[in-house]
Write a protein that holds these residues in place. Structure first.
Motif, short mmCIF file in Angstrom:
data_model
loop_
_atom_site.label_atom_id
_atom_site.label_comp_id
_atom_site.label_asym_id
_atom_site.label_seq_id
_atom_site.Cartn_x
_atom_site.Cartn_y
_atom_site.Cartn_z
N GLY A 40 0.73 -1.04 -0.20
CA GLY A 40 0.11 -0.15 -0.04
C GLY A 40 0.78 1.76 -0.18
O GLY A 40 0.20 2.49 0.44
N PHE A 41 1.90 1.40 0.07
CA PHE A 41 2.84 2.28 0.18
C PHE A 41 3.98 1.94 -1.39
O PHE A 41 4.30 1.21 -1.53
N PRO A 42 4.22 3.43 -1.30
CA PRO A 42 4.95 2.91 -2.93
C PRO A 42 7.19 3.00 -2.21
O PRO A 42 7.23 3.67 -1.34
N GLN A 43 7.61 2.87 -3.11
CA GLN A 43 9.01 2.62 -3.29
C GLN A 43 9.59 3.86 -2.83
O GLN A 43 8.79 5.35 -3.22
N ALA A 44 10.71 4.59 -1.90
CA ALA A 44 10.95 5.23 -1.49
C ALA A 44 12.20 6.46 -2.99
O ALA A 44 12.15 5.16 -3.88
N LYS A 45 11.95 7.22 -2.66
CA LYS A 45 13.24 7.87 -4.00
C LYS A 45 14.62 8.71 -3.21
O LYS A 45 13.67 9.61 -2.02
N MET A 46 15.18 8.84 -4.10
CA MET A 46 16.52 8.99 -3.30
C MET A 46 17.43 9.77 -4.32
O MET A 46 17.75 9.26 -5.99
#
Length: 250
Positions: A40-46
């Motif tokens: 239900g959560f997106p992958q992180a962006k860095m």
């Protein structure tokens, strides 16, 4: 406190000298943009922090420093869930007492059950069996559940995210809170349990206790005798954030 009693206590310098010779075990996964996360959560962006005027990244060569911009949900990687994650009036990250971040650590190892029962639920009966072997869970402890799921976190993320997975029963956690006075729980999975109503996770957070999820290396920690140290950023009204947890062995 009398001067005689005070002088009998070791100084903080002496305590630090003792701790410096102990074995430290990291209970935290490193995280990245590909870290397993709840669906239900997106992958992180860095990505590199950019200069507002040009949109170019800061570099050591041109600017003397560099920095990273992070965009991610609080429940990412090894993370803390404060009571407010599930409770409207629960404590947020900035309200959890500092003294609850250094605690006696007990580890419940349920790996012997997992060959025959891969989604074994740690029960009140299991807990009482553990206490018969290791003694009463001390008041004020951090209770961790060892399942060895953390071994799949980097190498086999699909296995790590499997459903159902081994977890806590509400009865065991409720007993630990109400009869043993623990301060927090932790586990290697993304959640405490796999019930449809997330009853264990709801109970622990709504009872005013925090939890640490997605732990690792619990196989390197004894059942009793260690300390756990847990830290996280002091986010105002924070509902969750990546945490750093480590054990100090006896």
């Amino acid at each position: 406190m009398s001067s005689a009693v005070a002088s009998a206590e070791p100084s903080l310098t002496e305590i630090q000298a003792v701790l410096a010779h102990k074995t430290f075990v990291d209970l935290t996964h490193a995280f990245s943009e590909t870290t397993p996360v709840w669906e239900g959560f997106p992958q992180a962006k860095m990505y590199p922090a950019m200069k507002p005027g040009t949109g170019e990244p800061y570099t050591i060569k041109q600017d003397g420093f560099r920095s990273t911009f992070f965009a991610m949900v609080g429940q990412y990687g090894t993370h803390v869930d404060p009571p407010a994650h599930f409770a409207e009036k629960g404590a947020t990250l900035d309200q959890i007492p500092l003294k609850e971040m250094i605690l006696p650590l007990v580890v419940f190892d349920i790996t012997p059950w997992l060959d025959k029962e891969p989604a074994h639920v740690f029960s009140l009966e299991d807990l009482k069996t553990w206490e018969h072997e290791h003694g009463r869970v001390p008041e004020g402890a951090f209770a961790a559940l060892r399942t060895d799921m953390g071994k799949d976190f980097e190498t086999n993320p699909q296995s790590f995210k499997r459903q159902p997975f081994p977890g806590w029963s509400r009865e065991a956690v409720q007993f630990l809170v109400e009869q043993r006075g623990i301060k927090a729980i932790g586990h290697e999975s993304l959640d405490s349990d796999v019930t449809e109503t997330m009853e264990t996770e709801t109970y622990i957070l709504q009872s005013g206790h925090y939890q640490i999820e997605v732990m690792t290396n619990l196989d390197k920690v004894p059942a009793t005798g260690a300390l756990i140290v847990v830290t996280w950023p002091k986010v105002e009204k924070g509902l969750g954030f990546p945490a750093r947890a480590f054990a100090i062995l006896p």
